[in-house]
Design an enzyme around this catalytic site. Structure first.
Site, PDB file in Angstrom:
ATOM      1  N   TYR A 104      22.851  -4.844   3.636  1.00  0.00           N
ATOM      2  CA  TYR A 104      22.849  -5.843   2.562  1.00  0.00           C
ATOM      3  C   TYR A 104      22.933  -7.250   3.146  1.00  0.00           C
ATOM      4  CZ  TYR A 104      23.235  -2.190  -0.931  1.00  0.00           C
ATOM      5  OH  TYR A 104      22.993  -1.088  -1.728  1.00  0.00           O
ATOM      6  N   ASN A 127      16.674  -3.409  -9.623  1.00  0.00           N
ATOM      7  CA  ASN A 127      15.285  -3.104  -9.302  1.00  0.00           C
ATOM      8  C   ASN A 127      14.798  -1.962 -10.192  1.00  0.00           C
ATOM      9  OD1 ASN A 127      12.826  -2.949  -7.838  1.00  0.00           O
ATOM     10  ND2 ASN A 127      13.693  -1.242  -6.691  1.00  0.00           N
ATOM     11  N   CYS A 135      14.211  -0.406  -2.731  1.00  0.00           N
ATOM     12  CA  CYS A 135      15.605  -0.810  -2.577  1.00  0.00           C
ATOM     13  C   CYS A 135      16.414   0.264  -1.844  1.00  0.00           C
ATOM     14  CB  CYS A 135      16.233  -1.126  -3.928  1.00  0.00           C
ATOM     15  SG  CYS A 135      16.186   0.226  -5.106  1.00  0.00           S
ATOM     16  N   HIS A 136      15.876   1.476  -1.768  1.00  0.00           N
ATOM     17  CA  HIS A 136      16.571   2.543  -1.039  1.00  0.00           C
ATOM     18  C   HIS A 136      16.619   2.261   0.462  1.00  0.00           C
ATOM     19  CE1 HIS A 136      12.303   3.790  -1.047  1.00  0.00           C
ATOM     20  NE2 HIS A 136      12.563   4.269   0.155  1.00  0.00           N
ATOM     21  N   GLU A 162      10.878   8.992   5.106  1.00  0.00           N
ATOM     22  CA  GLU A 162      10.340   7.810   5.774  1.00  0.00           C
ATOM     23  C   GLU A 162      10.710   7.766   7.249  1.00  0.00           C
ATOM     24  OE1 GLU A 162      11.622   4.471   3.436  1.00  0.00           O
ATOM     25  OE2 GLU A 162      10.356   5.050   1.764  1.00  0.00           O
TER      26      GLU A 162
END
Length: 170
Positions: A104, A127, A135-136, A162
């Protein structure tokens, strides 16, 4: 806005519902089959007057994501309304490459407000088009997952897809 199309897709992480405007821009999405929950992600002034079931243009990108082609989701147009900070934050989220995570604090710096860590967290929390605005890919400063509107199991699964190392997923 008067109309929007909604579709729920089956994914390995459960039902995934997408709400799109008539131009094919994603307004809201998430791992639920609840229309009310998807609409609840939008400020009341941004909600469509009528929601119709149909095929959304972004369905192919969702299928591609789960087939291992994760960056297709970043090409899907989205429509978000917010302050300058939120708009820039959502833009910056789309620039985080798959396989990369930011804290963050790092995300706040990317938005140009390095001391506004709580504001950066709010950008993620508000979001609406989840997956398409990733946002993950933002974690707590200690490397733990932090929060996610759709649950930490889904967040962990997305990051694993990912190719983010599991050591980052405390």
């Amino acid at each position: 806005m008067t109309d929007a199309t909604i579709q729920t897709l089956d994914t390995p992480d459960g039902p995934f519902t997408v709400l799109e405007d008539p131009e094919g821009r994603v307004l809201a999405s998430g791992w639920t089959d609840s229309v009310e929950r998807i609409l609840g992600r939008l400020a009341e002034r941004n909600r469509p007057e009528r929601v119709v079931d149909g095929r959304v243009a972004s369905a192919e990108a969702v299928d591609a994501f789960y087939a291992g082609e994760v960056e297709h989701a970043m090409q899907v147009p989205v429509r978000q309304s917010g302050t300058e900070l939120f708009t820039e934050g959502w833009r910056q989220l789309r620039l985080i490459p798959a396989g990369v995570v930011l804290t963050y604090r790092e995300f706040a710096a990317a938005v140009g407000r390095p001391d506004a860590v709580r504001a950066a967290a709010s950008v993620c929390a508000r979001n609406a088009p989840a997956l398409f605005v990733p946002c993950h890919r933002v974690l707590r400063s200690d490397g733990t997952l932090g929060g996610f509107a759709w649950g930490l199991d889904v967040k962990r699964s997305l990051l694993e897809r990912e190719s983010v190392g599991t050591t980052a997923l405390v």
